[in-house]
Design an enzyme around this catalytic site. Sequence first.
Site, PDB file in Angstrom:
ATOM      1  N   GLU A 169       9.821 -41.408  18.987  1.00  0.00           N
ATOM      2  CA  GLU A 169       9.370 -40.159  18.370  1.00  0.00           C
ATOM      3  C   GLU A 169       8.621 -39.426  19.458  1.00  0.00           C
ATOM      4  OE1 GLU A 169       7.069 -40.422  14.754  1.00  0.00           O
ATOM      5  OE2 GLU A 169       6.467 -38.329  14.911  1.00  0.00           O
ATOM      6  N   THR A 228      -7.336 -36.726  15.214  1.00  0.00           N
ATOM      7  CA  THR A 228      -5.967 -37.092  14.883  1.00  0.00           C
ATOM      8  C   THR A 228      -5.386 -37.784  16.112  1.00  0.00           C
ATOM      9  OG1 THR A 228      -3.804 -36.269  14.148  1.00  0.00           O
ATOM     10  CG2 THR A 228      -5.055 -34.815  15.588  1.00  0.00           C
ATOM     11  N   ARG A 266      -9.152 -44.151   6.997  1.00  0.00           N
ATOM     12  CA  ARG A 266      -9.799 -42.890   6.623  1.00  0.00           C
ATOM     13  C   ARG A 266      -9.013 -42.122   5.563  1.00  0.00           C
ATOM     14  NH1 ARG A 266      -9.198 -39.497  12.183  1.00  0.00           N
ATOM     15  NH2 ARG A 266     -10.138 -41.381  13.002  1.00  0.00           N
ATOM     16  N   HIS A 267      -7.694 -42.332   5.495  1.00  0.00           N
ATOM     17  CA  HIS A 267      -6.946 -41.639   4.427  1.00  0.00           C
ATOM     18  C   HIS A 267      -6.063 -42.624   3.647  1.00  0.00           C
ATOM     19  CE1 HIS A 267      -4.306 -41.327   7.898  1.00  0.00           C
ATOM     20  NE2 HIS A 267      -4.888 -40.244   8.387  1.00  0.00           N
ATOM     21  N   HIS A 272       0.405 -42.882   7.711  1.00  0.00           N
ATOM     22  CA  HIS A 272      -0.248 -43.559   8.834  1.00  0.00           C
ATOM     23  C   HIS A 272      -1.388 -44.399   8.266  1.00  0.00           C
ATOM     24  CE1 HIS A 272      -2.273 -43.017  13.073  1.00  0.00           C
ATOM     25  NE2 HIS A 272      -2.245 -44.276  12.681  1.00  0.00           N
ATOM     26  N   HIS A 301       4.208 -34.000  15.402  1.00  0.00           N
ATOM     27  CA  HIS A 301       2.779 -33.795  15.654  1.00  0.00           C
ATOM     28  C   HIS A 301       2.480 -32.326  15.923  1.00  0.00           C
ATOM     29  CE1 HIS A 301      -1.381 -34.529  16.340  1.00  0.00           C
ATOM     30  NE2 HIS A 301      -1.182 -35.728  15.844  1.00  0.00           N
ATOM     31  N   GLY A 302       1.703 -31.770  15.020  1.00  0.00           N
ATOM     32  CA  GLY A 302       1.262 -30.381  15.180  1.00  0.00           C
ATOM     33  C   GLY A 302       2.332 -29.353  14.871  1.00  0.00           C
ATOM     34  N   GLU A 357       3.445 -45.394  10.018  1.00  0.00           N
ATOM     35  CA  GLU A 357       2.867 -45.261  11.361  1.00  0.00           C
ATOM     36  C   GLU A 357       1.686 -46.206  11.449  1.00  0.00           C
ATOM     37  OE1 GLU A 357       1.589 -41.251  11.632  1.00  0.00           O
ATOM     38  OE2 GLU A 357       3.596 -40.438  11.658  1.00  0.00           O
ATOM     39  N   GLY A 384       3.307 -33.246   8.753  1.00  0.00           N
ATOM     40  CA  GLY A 384       2.341 -33.464   7.689  1.00  0.00           C
ATOM     41  C   GLY A 384       1.380 -32.323   7.463  1.00  0.00           C
ATOM     42  N   ARG A 409      -4.340 -46.173   9.146  1.00  0.00           N
ATOM     43  CA  ARG A 409      -5.218 -46.292  10.316  1.00  0.00           C
ATOM     44  C   ARG A 409      -6.141 -47.484  10.167  1.00  0.00           C
ATOM     45  NH1 ARG A 409      -5.417 -41.091  13.378  1.00  0.00           N
ATOM     46  NH2 ARG A 409      -6.803 -42.286  14.694  1.00  0.00           N
ATOM     47  N   ASP A 444      -0.383 -38.109   4.580  1.00  0.00           N
ATOM     48  CA  ASP A 444      -1.737 -38.624   4.864  1.00  0.00           C
ATOM     49  C   ASP A 444      -2.829 -37.740   4.269  1.00  0.00           C
ATOM     50  OD1 ASP A 444      -0.567 -40.555   6.424  1.00  0.00           O
ATOM     51  OD2 ASP A 444      -1.209 -39.711   8.349  1.00  0.00           O
ATOM     52  N   HIS A 445      -2.630 -36.415   4.378  1.00  0.00           N
ATOM     53  CA  HIS A 445      -3.745 -35.533   4.004  1.00  0.00           C
ATOM     54  C   HIS A 445      -3.869 -35.305   2.505  1.00  0.00           C
ATOM     55  CE1 HIS A 445      -4.860 -35.491   8.056  1.00  0.00           C
ATOM     56  NE2 HIS A 445      -3.711 -34.987   8.446  1.00  0.00           N
ATOM     57  N   ARG A 462     -13.627 -37.845  -2.046  1.00  0.00           N
ATOM     58  CA  ARG A 462     -14.454 -38.142  -3.222  1.00  0.00           C
ATOM     59  C   ARG A 462     -14.276 -39.583  -3.696  1.00  0.00           C
ATOM     60  NH1 ARG A 462     -16.469 -33.792  -6.251  1.00  0.00           N
ATOM     61  NH2 ARG A 462     -17.203 -32.313  -4.711  1.00  0.00           N
TER      62      ARG A 462
HETATM   63  N1  PXP Z   1       4.070 -38.251  13.963  1.00  0.00           N
HETATM   64  C1  PXP Z   1       3.074 -39.096  14.287  1.00  0.00           C
HETATM   65  C2  PXP Z   1       3.403 -40.310  15.102  1.00  0.00           C
HETATM   66  C3  PXP Z   1       1.745 -38.864  13.863  1.00  0.00           C
HETATM   67  O1  PXP Z   1       0.763 -39.730  14.221  1.00  0.00           O
HETATM   68  C4  PXP Z   1       1.489 -37.746  13.048  1.00  0.00           C
HETATM   69  C5  PXP Z   1       0.101 -37.523  12.530  1.00  0.00           C
HETATM   70  O2  PXP Z   1      -0.276 -38.600  11.730  1.00  0.00           O
HETATM   71  C6  PXP Z   1       2.562 -36.897  12.716  1.00  0.00           C
HETATM   72  C7  PXP Z   1       3.827 -37.160  13.203  1.00  0.00           C
HETATM   73  C8  PXP Z   1       2.377 -35.702  11.864  1.00  0.00           C
HETATM   74  O3  PXP Z   1       1.564 -34.771  12.510  1.00  0.00           O
HETATM   75  P1  PXP Z   1       1.067 -33.479  11.760  1.00  0.00           P
HETATM   76  O4  PXP Z   1       0.218 -33.933  10.618  1.00  0.00           O
HETATM   77  O5  PXP Z   1       0.317 -32.732  12.797  1.00  0.00           O
HETATM   78  O6  PXP Z   1       2.299 -32.757  11.275  1.00  0.00           O
END
Ligand code: PXP
Length: 250
Positions: free
Chosen positions: A152, A101, A50-51, A44, A201-202, A71, A223, A46, A10-11, A19
């Site tokens: 998950e 997030t 946004r991304h 993801h 996540h995180g 996602e 991510g 959204r 995503d990032h 940009r």
């Molecule tokens: N899993 C899910 C369901 C998420 O929504 C995200 C963030 O989009 C991630 C995993 C990945 O999280 P992170 O970017 O913090 O590693």
Amino acid sequence: MTARLNVNIDHVATVRQARRAPEPSVIAAAMVCEQAGADGITVHLRGDRRHIQDLDVELLRKSVTTYLNLEMAATDEMLEIALAAKPDAVSLVAEKPNEITTEGGLDVKTNLSVVRSTVSSLLQAKILPSLFIDPDPQQIEAAREVGAQQVELCTAAYAEATLGARGIHGEGAAHAAHELRRLRDGAELATQYGLNVAAGHGLTYRNVGALAEIKLITEFNIGHNIIARAIFVGLENAVREMRAAIRSRK
Ligand code: PXP
């Protein structure tokens, strides 16, 4: 067996969208991740775009040869896109318009009918339905009830706790250990129910090791920390380092 690593890109799209430029390409990023040993690619889409954009999902489906995990929120709009794109898996997530997030797991228990019908449409299309939920026994039970094939487990609380857990003693470490136990118990319960267990996540290079020792977790979706590290060491090295961090479990 070592858990699979799906890299969430995503990032890469966040930098591009800053940009509205053609670069960096998420397709090129996905190819580099796959060559570096990622088992899959996660994005993801959204509601606010946004991304990741709709075209990214379409093009990724044509280029990703490992595994594509989409996602999305359980809305009619997203379901239509998923059924057209046919990713290998869809992870249903909770989405709030102004969140930075994803803030926590999907409340399957209070949204049984919409989640059940989305899961059923995905199953008919031969797309694996996964539910992103907190490691809460009631939510795991609800995931089974709606016919999901995978959960998950949301690792946000664990990840947050590890930030405050400097050293091996003290309040922060105890909190992290408590969150780790919740995830272990959640993984056990979900497995008893016949559900595949993923987590994410995180997660970071530092905190993934302890989690990777929970052998019932068969997939990680990571991510932000990989893309952040890629700024300094390149995406290929960043993916390899995360693979190594997961593999180093006992
Ligand atoms: N899993 C899910 C369901 C998420 O929504 C995200 C963030 O989009 C991630 C995993 C990945 O999280 P992170 O970017 O913090 O590693």
